[in-house]
Design an enzyme around this catalytic site. Structure first.
Site, PDB file in Angstrom:
ATOM      1  N   ARG A   1      73.597   7.130  55.645  1.00  0.00           N
ATOM      2  CA  ARG A   1      74.298   7.829  56.727  1.00  0.00           C
ATOM      3  C   ARG A   1      74.806   9.162  56.169  1.00  0.00           C
ATOM      4  O   ARG A   1      75.299   9.215  55.032  1.00  0.00           O
ATOM      5  CB  ARG A   1      75.500   7.016  57.232  1.00  0.00           C
ATOM      6  CG  ARG A   1      75.151   5.783  58.039  1.00  0.00           C
ATOM      7  CD  ARG A   1      74.608   6.130  59.434  1.00  0.00           C
ATOM      8  NE  ARG A   1      74.352   4.940  60.233  1.00  0.00           N
ATOM      9  CZ  ARG A   1      73.180   4.315  60.309  1.00  0.00           C
ATOM     10  NH1 ARG A   1      72.133   4.759  59.644  1.00  0.00           N
ATOM     11  NH2 ARG A   1      73.033   3.248  61.076  1.00  0.00           N
TER      12      ARG A   1
ATOM     13  N   HIS B   1      66.097  11.398  60.905  1.00  0.00           N
ATOM     14  CA  HIS B   1      66.552   9.999  60.926  1.00  0.00           C
ATOM     15  C   HIS B   1      65.390   9.073  61.336  1.00  0.00           C
ATOM     16  O   HIS B   1      65.486   8.323  62.315  1.00  0.00           O
ATOM     17  CB  HIS B   1      67.750   9.845  61.875  1.00  0.00           C
ATOM     18  CG  HIS B   1      68.562   8.605  61.603  1.00  0.00           C
ATOM     19  ND1 HIS B   1      69.930   8.565  61.719  1.00  0.00           N
ATOM     20  CD2 HIS B   1      68.192   7.356  61.206  1.00  0.00           C
ATOM     21  CE1 HIS B   1      70.378   7.347  61.424  1.00  0.00           C
ATOM     22  NE2 HIS B   1      69.315   6.602  61.102  1.00  0.00           N
TER      23      HIS B   1
END
Ligand SMILES: NC(=O)c1ccc[n+]([C@@H]2O[C@H](COP(=O)([O-])OP(=O)(O)OC[C@H]3O[C@@H](n4cnc5c(N)ncnc54)[C@H](OP(=O)(O)O)[C@@H]3O)[C@@H](O)[C@H]2O)c1
Length: 314
Positions: free
Chosen positions: A223, A271
């Site tokens: 993250r 992502h």
């Protein structure tokens, strides 16, 4: 038996088709079109609105459609029903291949050759063999351990760091705060597989990342919030960090004016290192629901902030 489905509003047709194939006989209700809340037994969710899961009186269990559960940590309250996170080895394998690709990119200087091609420059450089190329992995959980094994299988010299002791074939495992300092200076490539929690938020900052070997590369597949992005840029600009492959960011989509887009030593991906596959995910969840109904706990219970083990009962 009715399933509540909410993949943050995305790909519901694909999820519904997978549920119809692998969980025949179960009705599916797509959030937010719910007429009878009492009919819902199980919820398959991703980034569901906080406070909603508590409104289903007969909810037996919740299955999060991904491995990162930081969005649940932000929920002020949780339902009584246990929550399980999805660990799909297909996804972990995809992420292992992503990190292998970038590790080889940095080991074999492919960035340099890409630049040289633009200049029609023919020049080659010695590079270390895989066993002489050191990869350090932060986080040896479901995904980090899979990545560590894959890189070790491919001959790299792999070390890994976690909070608690681990035993992974071919991987030098260390644990605890002090041990972090021992693996950072060795790393030719540092891979972040830490979850985003209060404890890890911005934990990879100037003080930590400057302990990396000069010229080492950084790969982040966990993250963005785990990294202090301004500090990372400072270290990239100074050349202390020689390159980075970044799949995750504080702000996603990455804003157009982010310096990461144009940084010569940074590779940005949107992502995508480990997307959930509805077909394999539903096969896993289907088995876990069957097990759960037979009193066997699914293997990955969600633990708030990854520290507080809520007792889970079938
Ligand atoms: N980019 C993508 O497409 C994508 C896809 C899936 C997942 N992810 C990210 O990858 C992350 C890692 O996944 P995972 O399934 O491997 O996580 P996990 O099973 O929860 O493992 C986390 C690892 O980090 C270690 N750790 C060190 N400090 C920690 C701390 N303060 N709090 C919690 N753990 C700490 C843990 O140590 P111990 O084992 O000693 O507890 C564990 O080894 C996810 O949280 C998610 O954010 C990204």
């Amino acid at each position: 038996m009715t399933i509540l489905l909410n993949n943050d509003g995305h790909w519901h047709a694909r999820w519904r088709a997978a549920i119809e194939t692998h969980m025949p006989g179960r009705a599916v209700v797509e959030f937010p079109d719910i007429t009878n809340r009492a009919s819902i037994d199980y919820a398959l969710i991703w980034k569901h609105p906080p406070g909603d899961l508590e409104k289903y009186p007969n909810l037996k269990a919740v299955f999060s459609l991904g491995s990162g559960v930081d969005y649940l940590d932000a929920f002020p309250t949780l339902p009584e029903a246990p929550i399980f996170r999805l660990i799909d080895t297909n996804m972990a394998e995809d992420m292992a291949l992503y990190t292998l690709y970038w590790t080889i990119h940095f080991q074999r200087l492919f960035g340099t050759y890409q630049t040289q091609q633009k200049q029609a420059k023919w020049a080659r450089y010695p590079t270390p063999l895989a066993p002489d190329f050191k990869v350090s992995i932060l986080g040896l959980g479901a995904i980090g351990s899979h990545i560590a094994k894959a890189l070790a299988r491919n001959g790299f010299d792999v070390s890994g760091w976690a909070r608690s002791p681990k035993d992974i074939t071919g991987v030098k495992c260390v644990y605890g705060k002090d041990a972090l300092e021992t693996i950072l200076p060795k790393a030719d490539v540092l891979i972040c597989c830490l979850p985003f929690t209060k404890a890890t938020y911005m934990s990879l900052d100037l003080a930590v990342l400057s302990k990396m070997k000069k010229g080492g590369a950084f790969i982040n597949i966990s993250r963005g919030a785990v990294v202090n992005e301004a500090d990372l840029l400072t270290l990239l600009d100074s050349g202390h960090i020689g390159g980075a492959a970044l799949d995750v960011f504080h702000a996603e989509p990455l804003p157009e004016n982010s310096p990461f887009w144009s940084h010569p030593d940074v590779h940005v991906t949107p992502h995508m290192s480990g997307a959930t596959n509805p077909d394999t995910a539903v096969q896993i969840i289907s088995k876990e629901i069957t097990d759960f109904e037979n009193g066997i706990m699914p293997p990955y219970p969600y633990m708030r902030e990854a520290t507080c083990s809520r007792e889970v009962k079938a």
